[in-house]
Scaffold this active site. Structure first.
Site, PDB file in Angstrom:
ATOM      1  CE  LYS A  72       5.113  -2.828 -10.148  1.00  0.00           C
ATOM      2  NZ  LYS A  72       3.927  -2.448 -10.812  1.00  0.00           N
ATOM      3  CE  LYS A  94       3.963  -2.767  -2.215  1.00  0.00           C
ATOM      4  NZ  LYS A  94       2.972  -3.747  -2.615  1.00  0.00           N
TER       5      LYS A  94
HETATM    6  P1  NAD Z   1      -5.571  -4.362  -2.173  1.00  0.00           P
HETATM    7  O1  NAD Z   1      -5.198  -3.974  -0.797  1.00  0.00           O
HETATM    8  O2  NAD Z   1      -6.780  -3.755  -2.801  1.00  0.00           O
HETATM    9  O3  NAD Z   1      -5.757  -5.958  -2.237  1.00  0.00           O
HETATM   10  C1  NAD Z   1      -4.949  -6.872  -1.532  1.00  0.00           C
HETATM   11  C2  NAD Z   1      -5.913  -7.862  -0.914  1.00  0.00           C
HETATM   12  O4  NAD Z   1      -5.174  -8.967  -0.356  1.00  0.00           O
HETATM   13  C3  NAD Z   1      -6.743  -7.272   0.244  1.00  0.00           C
HETATM   14  O5  NAD Z   1      -8.130  -7.391  -0.060  1.00  0.00           O
HETATM   15  C4  NAD Z   1      -6.334  -8.113   1.465  1.00  0.00           C
HETATM   16  O6  NAD Z   1      -7.409  -8.322   2.366  1.00  0.00           O
HETATM   17  C5  NAD Z   1      -5.906  -9.399   0.789  1.00  0.00           C
HETATM   18  N1  NAD Z   1      -5.063 -10.293   1.591  1.00  0.00           N
HETATM   19  C6  NAD Z   1      -3.969  -9.990   2.342  1.00  0.00           C
HETATM   20  N2  NAD Z   1      -3.471 -11.106   2.905  1.00  0.00           N
HETATM   21  C7  NAD Z   1      -4.262 -12.137   2.513  1.00  0.00           C
HETATM   22  C8  NAD Z   1      -4.257 -13.538   2.759  1.00  0.00           C
HETATM   23  N3  NAD Z   1      -3.353 -14.126   3.519  1.00  0.00           N
HETATM   24  N4  NAD Z   1      -5.222 -14.288   2.174  1.00  0.00           N
HETATM   25  C9  NAD Z   1      -6.176 -13.717   1.392  1.00  0.00           C
HETATM   26  N5  NAD Z   1      -6.227 -12.404   1.127  1.00  0.00           N
HETATM   27  C10 NAD Z   1      -5.287 -11.612   1.669  1.00  0.00           C
HETATM   28  O7  NAD Z   1      -4.287  -4.102  -3.097  1.00  0.00           O
HETATM   29  P2  NAD Z   1      -4.267  -3.971  -4.697  1.00  0.00           P
HETATM   30  O8  NAD Z   1      -4.392  -2.535  -5.088  1.00  0.00           O
HETATM   31  O9  NAD Z   1      -5.170  -4.995  -5.304  1.00  0.00           O
HETATM   32  O10 NAD Z   1      -2.736  -4.346  -4.973  1.00  0.00           O
HETATM   33  C11 NAD Z   1      -2.269  -5.668  -4.861  1.00  0.00           C
HETATM   34  C12 NAD Z   1      -0.809  -5.714  -5.257  1.00  0.00           C
HETATM   35  O11 NAD Z   1      -0.654  -5.274  -6.598  1.00  0.00           O
HETATM   36  C13 NAD Z   1       0.085  -4.811  -4.399  1.00  0.00           C
HETATM   37  O12 NAD Z   1       1.295  -5.478  -4.138  1.00  0.00           O
HETATM   38  C14 NAD Z   1       0.276  -3.582  -5.280  1.00  0.00           C
HETATM   39  O13 NAD Z   1       1.514  -2.926  -5.001  1.00  0.00           O
HETATM   40  C15 NAD Z   1       0.261  -4.203  -6.657  1.00  0.00           C
HETATM   41  N6  NAD Z   1      -0.172  -3.295  -7.729  1.00  0.00           N
HETATM   42  C16 NAD Z   1      -1.255  -2.505  -7.554  1.00  0.00           C
HETATM   43  C17 NAD Z   1      -1.662  -1.647  -8.572  1.00  0.00           C
HETATM   44  C18 NAD Z   1      -2.883  -0.759  -8.403  1.00  0.00           C
HETATM   45  O14 NAD Z   1      -3.072   0.145  -9.224  1.00  0.00           O
HETATM   46  N7  NAD Z   1      -3.730  -0.986  -7.395  1.00  0.00           N
HETATM   47  C19 NAD Z   1      -0.943  -1.612  -9.779  1.00  0.00           C
HETATM   48  C20 NAD Z   1       0.153  -2.470  -9.951  1.00  0.00           C
HETATM   49  C21 NAD Z   1       0.527  -3.307  -8.911  1.00  0.00           C
END
Ligand code: NAD
Length: 303
Positions: free
Chosen positions: A173, A248
């Site tokens: 990635k 990030k």
């Molecule tokens: P987000 O912030 O919308 O969701 C993450 C969730 O995890 C939050 O709701 C948070 O409250 C929850 N969380 C944190 N600690 C927790 C715990 N201990 N127990 C339960 N819940 C917990 O983020 P996202 O956009 O869904 O992204 C998630 C991951 O995917 C990130 O690492 C991001 O870099 C990656 N990602 C995101 C995208 C995108 O387009 N959004 C694309 C590819 C990869």
């Protein structure tokens, strides 16, 4: 199969919904109560805690923001029980968050030491890919664990690639996104240079997209409106892939480059360019909006 899905944010909730739609019993949890409520409204079972969700599950997915959150949840913080200590022996932990290679390897070690199985399985494809089950999964871990998870990953995605052992999904990635960042900047610089030289956007596109300059940043994510009608440039740079997320991911690339001792000049320059972009107007813009920064820095008025 009972599946725990922890982290029901932008990506996690639609992914969990796709697992449930395929007939699995999915128990979801998020530290934000509103996210658990949204999961219940979508027909999933909402748990009161992560450990409640993980106890009795055969597979535990995590989809958090950071490596620290993954390690804290696995181990437990402030004396509280972690996911690893409540899960039945041999539970398969699949972390889909985008985190540092070193953190992913640490998570594997913790899971293994607690008698569990584990995979790192970050994704690309964004929220649209999560909703439409068209994500690409890059997976690190043993052959056996990969094969056990594959049907579930194929339920949420279109491409599932086993990249090698622990941490190598995250490695794939960061390497891919480093290529993407450098190539998006290169394409944007070329369009700005073309503008200065009197070359139309369409003419440059027609040449480069059929020549050795061809790449995704040009042919799918074209940073000027017109040549590729679906690119974010045609909708005022609404993401797409936001500058904040690119920044990030480049931070994770920087960590990997430093710890591996690689001379990655272009990648680290791109890291700086996108750090500034995300700290300025680019946080919520598609990362192809970097072209506007390049135009500004090229002194638009000096033409
Ligand atoms: P987000 O912030 O919308 O969701 C993450 C969730 O995890 C939050 O709701 C948070 O409250 C929850 N969380 C944190 N600690 C927790 C715990 N201990 N127990 C339960 N819940 C917990 O983020 P996202 O956009 O869904 O992204 C998630 C991951 O995917 C990130 O690492 C991001 O870099 C990656 N990602 C995101 C995208 C995108 O387009 N959004 C694309 C590819 C990869």
């Amino acid at each position: 199969m009972r599946i725990a899905f922890l982290g029901l944010g932008h990506m996690g909730l639609p992914m969990a919904k796709n697992l449930a739609a395929a007939g699995h019993e999915v128990v979801g949890f998020d530290v934000m109560p509103a996210a658990v409520e949204a999961a219940r409204e979508a027909g999933l079972t909402g748990a009161d805690s992560g450990t409640d969700a993980a106890a009795g599950a055969s597979v535990v997915f995590t989809m958090f923001q950071t490596g620290q959150q993954v390690l804290d949840a696995y181990r437990g913080v402030d004396g509280a029980e972690g996911l690893l200590s409540v899960a039945a022996s041999g539970t398969l932990f699949v972390d889909c968050s985008t985190i540092a290679v070193d953190d992913a390897r640490a998570a594997h070690e913790l899971a293994e030491a607690a008698g569990h199985r584990s995979l790192d399985a970050p994704v690309s494809g964004g929220v649209v890919g999560a909703e439409n089950a068209t994500l690409a999964f890059m997976v690190g871990g043993s052959d056996e664990d990969f094969e056990a998870a594959r049907p579930l990953l194929e339920t949420m995605g279109r491409r599932v690639v086993h990249c090698g052992g622990a941490g190598l999904g995250q490695a794939a990635k960061v390497c891919n996104n480093m290529i993407l960042a450098v190539s998006q900047i290169a394409v944007a610089e070329a369009f700005v240079l073309g503008e200065r030289l009197g070359l139309s956007h369409q003419a440059l596109f027609d040449v480069a997209s059929n020549a050795s300059g061809q790449c995704w940043a040009l042919t799918t994510n074209c940073p000027v409106p017109g040549p590729v009608p679906t690119s974010p440039a045609n909708r005022d740079y609404q993401p797409g892939f936001a500058g904040a997320l690119m920044s990030k991911d480049l931070g994770l690339a920087e960590h990997a480059v430093t710890s591996a001792g690689v001379d990655a000049k272009m990648g680290m320059l791109a890291r700086e360019v996108y750090r500034e972009f995300a700290e300025g107007p680019g946080a919520g813009q598609d990362f192809s909006g970097i072209i506007n920064t390049i135009r500004t820095r090229s002194g638009e008025g000096s033409r």
